[in-house]
Design an enzyme around this catalytic site. Structure first.
Site, PDB file in Angstrom:
ATOM      1  N   GLU A  48       0.677  -1.212  -0.027  1.00 36.18           N
ATOM      2  CA  GLU A  48       0.138  -0.030   0.146  1.00 36.18           C
ATOM      3  C   GLU A  48       1.139   1.232  -0.084  1.00 36.18           C
ATOM      4  O   GLU A  48       1.864   1.379   0.421  1.00 36.18           O
ATOM      5  CB  GLU A  48      -0.997   0.262   1.368  1.00 36.18           C
ATOM      6  CG  GLU A  48      -0.079   0.220   2.769  1.00 36.18           C
ATOM      7  CD  GLU A  48      -0.949   0.513   3.635  1.00 36.18           C
ATOM      8  OE1 GLU A  48      -1.543   1.507   3.777  1.00 36.18           O
ATOM      9  OE2 GLU A  48      -1.097  -0.448   4.438  1.00 36.18           O
ATOM     10  N   VAL A  91      -5.627   0.127   2.778  1.00 39.66           N
ATOM     11  CA  VAL A  91      -5.777  -1.377   2.634  1.00 39.66           C
ATOM     12  C   VAL A  91      -6.686  -1.869   1.672  1.00 39.66           C
ATOM     13  O   VAL A  91      -6.554  -2.827   0.887  1.00 39.66           O
ATOM     14  CB  VAL A  91      -5.906  -2.074   3.812  1.00 39.66           C
ATOM     15  CG1 VAL A  91      -6.246  -3.616   3.854  1.00 39.66           C
ATOM     16  CG2 VAL A  91      -4.677  -1.909   4.731  1.00 39.66           C
ATOM     17  N   ASP A 149     -19.392   3.066  12.688  1.00 38.47           N
ATOM     18  CA  ASP A 149     -17.902   3.185  12.006  1.00 38.47           C
ATOM     19  C   ASP A 149     -17.105   1.866  12.079  1.00 38.47           C
ATOM     20  O   ASP A 149     -17.017   1.401  12.963  1.00 38.47           O
ATOM     21  CB  ASP A 149     -17.279   4.271  13.089  1.00 38.47           C
ATOM     22  CG  ASP A 149     -16.241   4.874  12.171  1.00 38.47           C
ATOM     23  OD1 ASP A 149     -15.890   4.069  11.116  1.00 38.47           O
ATOM     24  OD2 ASP A 149     -15.374   5.808  12.711  1.00 38.47           O
ATOM     25  N   SER A 157     -14.293  -0.027   9.073  1.00 43.46           N
ATOM     26  CA  SER A 157     -13.405   0.333   7.927  1.00 43.46           C
ATOM     27  C   SER A 157     -13.863  -0.474   6.795  1.00 43.46           C
ATOM     28  O   SER A 157     -14.499  -1.649   6.903  1.00 43.46           O
ATOM     29  CB  SER A 157     -12.092  -0.075   8.150  1.00 43.46           C
ATOM     30  OG  SER A 157     -11.258  -0.297   7.135  1.00 43.46           O
ATOM     31  N   ALA A 158     -13.723   0.251   5.561  1.00 42.42           N
ATOM     32  CA  ALA A 158     -14.239  -0.359   4.259  1.00 42.42           C
ATOM     33  C   ALA A 158     -13.030  -1.652   4.116  1.00 42.42           C
ATOM     34  O   ALA A 158     -13.480  -2.476   3.156  1.00 42.42           O
ATOM     35  CB  ALA A 158     -13.981   0.683   2.980  1.00 42.42           C
ATOM     36  N   LYS A 209      -5.502  -2.694  14.170  1.00 47.99           N
ATOM     37  CA  LYS A 209      -4.945  -1.786  14.942  1.00 47.99           C
ATOM     38  C   LYS A 209      -5.466  -1.995  16.325  1.00 47.99           C
ATOM     39  O   LYS A 209      -6.713  -2.005  16.141  1.00 47.99           O
ATOM     40  CB  LYS A 209      -4.960  -0.629  14.286  1.00 47.99           C
ATOM     41  CG  LYS A 209      -4.345  -0.320  12.995  1.00 47.99           C
ATOM     42  CD  LYS A 209      -4.564   0.868  12.255  1.00 47.99           C
ATOM     43  CE  LYS A 209      -3.699   1.043  11.208  1.00 47.99           C
ATOM     44  NZ  LYS A 209      -4.305   0.424   9.863  1.00 47.99           N
TER      45      LYS A 209
END
Length: 309
Positions: free
Chosen positions: A26, A107, A139, A141-142, A160
């Site tokens: 990435e 990511v 909320d 993450s995609a 994380k």
């Protein structure tokens, strides 16, 4: 290998054509994850770690609206040093391309582009996941949904530790994303060796991961990604007590400052860097270098298995 939509670096083009192992990397860690000037130096070290383990690095990013698989050094330098580089998830790619933007792939975006390019292994530091208090904020993450529909193997140090690790593992199970530990039955917590949760499956070598990938292809029933969770050795992790204090203080500051959405993760990571006086940054670098090496070894083993078959 060049088309109207994606430019491929020469080294990556040759490797894909000849069936040599390639590892996707990435660019968000370069543009947004590490401070200057360390970011460019570490980006080059990551690529070198892949090469030394026998694979070709393919750092993915967008330069002036052009999506590139295998950034050359001038393009990598540009994304590491110029201001205004956009953080690109999958949904942002088309708009950024149409507007001629410079962009660093997350990511999710890196996974999607790598899979489209025919690259099967991707190394990163830690995944995004379900945020704390997600029951109220929704909320998430995609990364998770993208991995559910993208056939790629991601080597990471778990998610994380600033996130809700347990909820993230539950979502990965619901989404059908496989998770295996590399020489561990415990899910790593990014900065921490142990994220606090058991894993059902573990492998002990890159060759075993290659066997898993081959079995998935033979069965033909997989639809998404596979996570290889690679924990830091305990003597290389961030001190757990320091981690817990820093996280508690960071969460309190987050609420005080009203930070929400995609700004949460960079805010907390910056707080960790400051509060730990750079110790968390050193751990972050160790994580990505170890994951890059392991991803390359997996890509090499998978290529050898395909050649043997």
């Amino acid at each position: 290998m060049t088309d109207l939509h994606i430019r491929y670096g020469t080294e990556v083009t040759d490797a894909l054509r000849d069936g040599h192992p390639v590892v996707a990397l990435e660019s968000t860690i370069v543009s947004h994850g590490l401070p200057r000037p360390d970011n460019l130096r570490v980006a080059r070290q990551i690529e070198q770690a892949v090469r030394e383990a026998g694979a070709v690095p393919a750092t993915i990013g967008m330069v002036a609206g052009e999506l590139v698989v295998g950034l050359d050094d001038p393009r990598l330098t540009r994304l590491a040093t110029v201001d205004g580089v956009a953080k690109l998830s999958v949904r942002d790619l088309a708009v950024a391309a149409a507007t001629g933007a410079d962009g660093a792939t997350t990511v999710a975006a890196t996974s999607a582009v790598a899979a489209a390019a025919g690259i099967g292994v991707f190394a990163t530091g830690g995944l995004g996941g379900v945020h704390r208090e997600a029951a109220q904020s929704f909320d998430e993450s995609a990364d998770l949904v993208t991995l559910a529909r993208t056939p790629i193997t991601v080597v990471c140090a778990g998610v994380k530790s600033i996130l809700d690790v347990g909820a993230t593992l539950e979502r990965l199970e619901t989404l059908g994303v496989g998770v295996i530990g590399y020489r561990t039955r415990r899910f790593p917590g990014f900065y921490l060796t142990d994220g606090g949760f058991d894993l059902d499956w573990s492998v002990d070598s890159p060759e075993q991961v290659a066997d898993v990938l081959a079995a998935r292809e033979q069965h033909g029933v997989h639809h998404g990604g596979l996570i290889v969770a690679n924990p830091l050795p305990a003597d290389e992790q961030l001190d757990p007590e320091l981690h817990d204090r820093t996280l508690a203080d960071g969460l309190a500051r987050l609420e005080r400052d009203g930070v929400t959405g995609k700004a949460v993760t960079p805010y907390l990571l910056a707080h960790f860097h400051s509060a730990t006086e750079g110790a968390s940054l050193a751990v972050n670098v160790r994580i990505i270098l170890r994951n890059a090496e392991l991803a390359a070894r997996i890509a090499v083993a998978a290529a050898a298995r395909r050649a043997g078959a």
